[in-house]
Design an enzyme around this catalytic site. Structure first.
Site, PDB file in Angstrom:
ATOM      1  N   SER A  68       0.481  -1.403  -0.117  1.00 55.91           N
ATOM      2  CA  SER A  68      -0.081  -0.326   0.456  1.00 55.91           C
ATOM      3  C   SER A  68       0.843   0.984  -0.182  1.00 55.91           C
ATOM      4  O   SER A  68       1.937   1.161   0.286  1.00 55.91           O
ATOM      5  CB  SER A  68      -0.658  -0.222   0.828  1.00 55.91           C
ATOM      6  OG  SER A  68      -1.144   1.359   1.716  1.00 55.91           O
ATOM      7  N   GLY A 123      -9.620   7.334   8.799  1.00 54.90           N
ATOM      8  CA  GLY A 123      -9.838   7.717  10.522  1.00 54.90           C
ATOM      9  C   GLY A 123     -10.806   8.801  10.451  1.00 54.90           C
ATOM     10  O   GLY A 123     -11.312   9.578  11.761  1.00 54.90           O
ATOM     11  N   GLY A 125     -14.168   9.059   9.028  1.00 53.98           N
ATOM     12  CA  GLY A 125     -15.319   8.484   8.735  1.00 53.98           C
ATOM     13  C   GLY A 125     -16.016   8.138   7.188  1.00 53.98           C
ATOM     14  O   GLY A 125     -17.550   8.879   7.184  1.00 53.98           O
ATOM     15  N   LEU A 126     -14.780   8.117   6.739  1.00 50.33           N
ATOM     16  CA  LEU A 126     -15.982   7.918   5.350  1.00 50.33           C
ATOM     17  C   LEU A 126     -15.533   6.834   4.347  1.00 50.33           C
ATOM     18  O   LEU A 126     -15.273   6.814   3.636  1.00 50.33           O
ATOM     19  CB  LEU A 126     -14.733   9.955   5.003  1.00 50.33           C
ATOM     20  CG  LEU A 126     -15.073  10.696   4.716  1.00 50.33           C
ATOM     21  CD1 LEU A 126     -13.865  11.233   4.310  1.00 50.33           C
ATOM     22  CD2 LEU A 126     -16.324  11.606   4.670  1.00 50.33           C
ATOM     23  N   SER A 127     -15.464   5.949   5.557  1.00 49.52           N
ATOM     24  CA  SER A 127     -15.211   4.723   5.107  1.00 49.52           C
ATOM     25  C   SER A 127     -13.923   4.249   4.189  1.00 49.52           C
ATOM     26  O   SER A 127     -14.367   3.494   3.088  1.00 49.52           O
ATOM     27  CB  SER A 127     -16.963   4.353   3.957  1.00 49.52           C
ATOM     28  OG  SER A 127     -17.631   3.319   4.497  1.00 49.52           O
ATOM     29  N   SER A 128     -13.221   4.487   4.570  1.00 51.90           N
ATOM     30  CA  SER A 128     -11.957   4.134   3.595  1.00 51.90           C
ATOM     31  C   SER A 128     -11.718   1.957   4.064  1.00 51.90           C
ATOM     32  O   SER A 128     -11.171   1.477   2.917  1.00 51.90           O
ATOM     33  CB  SER A 128     -10.627   4.485   4.128  1.00 51.90           C
ATOM     34  OG  SER A 128     -10.879   4.017   5.897  1.00 51.90           O
ATOM     35  N   SER A 129     -12.364   1.688   5.462  1.00 47.97           N
ATOM     36  CA  SER A 129     -12.361   0.338   5.006  1.00 47.97           C
ATOM     37  C   SER A 129     -12.833  -0.338   4.224  1.00 47.97           C
ATOM     38  O   SER A 129     -12.529  -1.205   3.839  1.00 47.97           O
ATOM     39  CB  SER A 129     -12.374   0.172   6.776  1.00 47.97           C
ATOM     40  OG  SER A 129     -12.817   0.605   8.105  1.00 47.97           O
ATOM     41  N   GLU A 161     -15.182  -8.111   7.220  1.00 48.73           N
ATOM     42  CA  GLU A 161     -15.128  -6.986   8.338  1.00 48.73           C
ATOM     43  C   GLU A 161     -15.950  -7.469   9.588  1.00 48.73           C
ATOM     44  O   GLU A 161     -15.128  -7.815  10.832  1.00 48.73           O
ATOM     45  CB  GLU A 161     -16.342  -5.106   7.597  1.00 48.73           C
ATOM     46  CG  GLU A 161     -16.060  -4.410   9.249  1.00 48.73           C
ATOM     47  CD  GLU A 161     -15.938  -3.148   8.178  1.00 48.73           C
ATOM     48  OE1 GLU A 161     -15.453  -2.858   7.164  1.00 48.73           O
ATOM     49  OE2 GLU A 161     -15.252  -1.834   9.291  1.00 48.73           O
ATOM     50  N   ASP A 173     -21.733   0.655   4.714  1.00 47.33           N
ATOM     51  CA  ASP A 173     -20.953   1.380   3.639  1.00 47.33           C
ATOM     52  C   ASP A 173     -20.482   0.447   2.416  1.00 47.33           C
ATOM     53  O   ASP A 173     -19.963   0.851   2.098  1.00 47.33           O
ATOM     54  CB  ASP A 173     -19.331   1.313   4.312  1.00 47.33           C
ATOM     55  CG  ASP A 173     -19.675   2.234   6.386  1.00 47.33           C
ATOM     56  OD1 ASP A 173     -21.035   2.878   6.236  1.00 47.33           O
ATOM     57  OD2 ASP A 173     -18.579   2.247   6.894  1.00 47.33           O
TER      58      ASP A 173
END
Ligand code: GLA
Length: 389
Positions: A68, A123, A125-129, A161, A173
């Protein structure tokens, strides 16, 4: 495309393809997804890109090699045979978890090399995971030569997840990342999993959206998210319903004797209702309906939702409350925290002419408290995950 150049640097040769999965903002319906309720997210222009190729070793050896651009020191190499929850931690658990969940669903993915890049702040809160999961899911299924319906892919990515990474999130998400359409918000009924595209074009009404990353880091794994979930389940149990979605009369919530459970349930029931109200307003705005100020009304609902998340659900944080107050004072029609809470971002809706003033007001409110300056991101409803090349 930086994922492709990272692939060339790390693995040599060309990737077989490049896939992009977006992050999301949520217009309305927070902490409603795991209560079987409604949510109304939209995909962002920002997201996670995965450049990938089938690994050239013998087909009997299936290794997943991940790198990454955001985590240059941790290249990860896992054996896909015998992969199990708990074996991979940190950022690589998300893509490895997707490979595992695909296997659990009966899809055999080949050994692969995957290079990841992202323009989503982590981190925030925009749903990077979820974006990381969904970009990997598209890449691995394409390399495997299988096409999986998006609804099923949502379930697979969420399973990665919940069960591999071990975070008990709802279905919003991954649904947003895989199922949104540009120019629309996605109405998702989390009970039936039915989706409806709702036209969402603030610019047509001379309005604009601003995402404010408050830079207070949010971490869903810290236990508060799971605690809220358990409280909602307990409230539903005491009310004798399968989930809080089943409560349609807000007065029923008053039957809860416990004041904390009452507040939690009040938020969920009211936010479900607000989703439906926003959908009706968006439809009337798209139809050029009689309601001239649909976006003003949506703004009012956003601010109401923020108060509910702050006071009843108790998941807001000081930087979010300050950003909302400053935005409203500078002319925003409404604003609220988005996502799980305890850090992350605020979404503000404002007349296009006020957007600069809102930005300035939030910046100076943060400066006067000596907080890290906020980051502003544009929020234009974009398309779901797709192959780029
Ligand atoms: C996080 C979770 C979602 C949802 C939101 C709150 O983003 O991943 O499933 O529960 O919090 O609405």
């Amino acid at each position: 495309m930086k994922a492709a150049s990272l692939f060339r640097e790390r693995f040599g040769g060309e990737p077989d393809g490049v896939w992009l999965a977006p992050g999301r903002a949520n217009l309305m319906g927070e902490h409603t997804d795991y209560n079987d309720g409604f949510v109304l997210p939209f995909a962002l222009g920002q997201g996670v890109t995965a450049a990938a190729a089938v690994a050239s070793e013998s087909p009997a050896v299936r290794r997943l090699t991940l790198c990454s651009r955001q985590e240059p020191d941790t290249a990860v190499d896992v054996d896909l045979d015998g992969l199990a929850p708990g074996q991979v931690t940190g950022w690589a658990a998300y893509p490895a978890g997707v490979a595992w969940a695909l296997g659990e669903a009966g899809y055999r993915v080949p050994g692969a090399c995957v290079a990841i890049d992202s323009d989503l702040p982590v981190g925030a809160g925009l749903s990077s995971s979820a974006a990381l999961e969904c970009a990997t899911a598209l890449a691995l299924t394409a390399l495997a030569g299988v096409e999986i319906p998006r609804a099923e892919l949502v379930t697979i990515a969420r399973r990665a997840e919940n069960e591999f990474v071990g975070v008990p999130t709802g279905v919003m998400d991954q649904s947003a990342s895989l199922r949104c359409q540009a120019g629309h918000a996605l109405l998702l009924d989390c009970r039936s999993l039915e989706v409806t595209q709702v036209p969402f074009d603030p610019a047509a009404a001379a309005a604009g959206l601003l995402l404010i990353n408050t830079r207070a880091r949010h971490a869903l794994s810290d236990g508060e998210y799971g605690r809220r979930r358990a409280e909602c389940e307990e409230a539903a149990r005491r009310l004798g319903v399968p989930s809080l979605r089943a409560v349609t009369d807000p007065a029923d919530v008053d039957r809860l004797g416990d004041p904390v459970l009452r507040r939690r349930a009040r938020h969920v029931v009211a936010d479900d209702q607000r989703v439906l109200e926003v959908v009706a307003l968006l439809r009337s705005a798209a139809d050029g309906g009689a309601d001239g100020d649909a976006y003003g009304e949506i703004g009012r609902l956003l601010s109401q939702a923020h108060a509910s998340l702050r006071d009843d659900f108790e998941v807001s944080w000081p930087e979010a409350d300050t950003a909302v107050e400053a935005a409203l004072a500078a002319g925003a029609a409404g604003a609220r925290m988005i996502g799980g809470g305890f850090g992350g971002s605020v979404l503000a809706l404002a007349p296009a002419a006020s957007l600069d003033a809102v930005r300035d007001a939030v910046t100076s409110a943060f400066a006067s408290r000596s907080w890290t300056p906020p980051e502003f991101l544009s929020a234009v409803p974009a398309d779901a995950a797709r192959q780029l090349s």
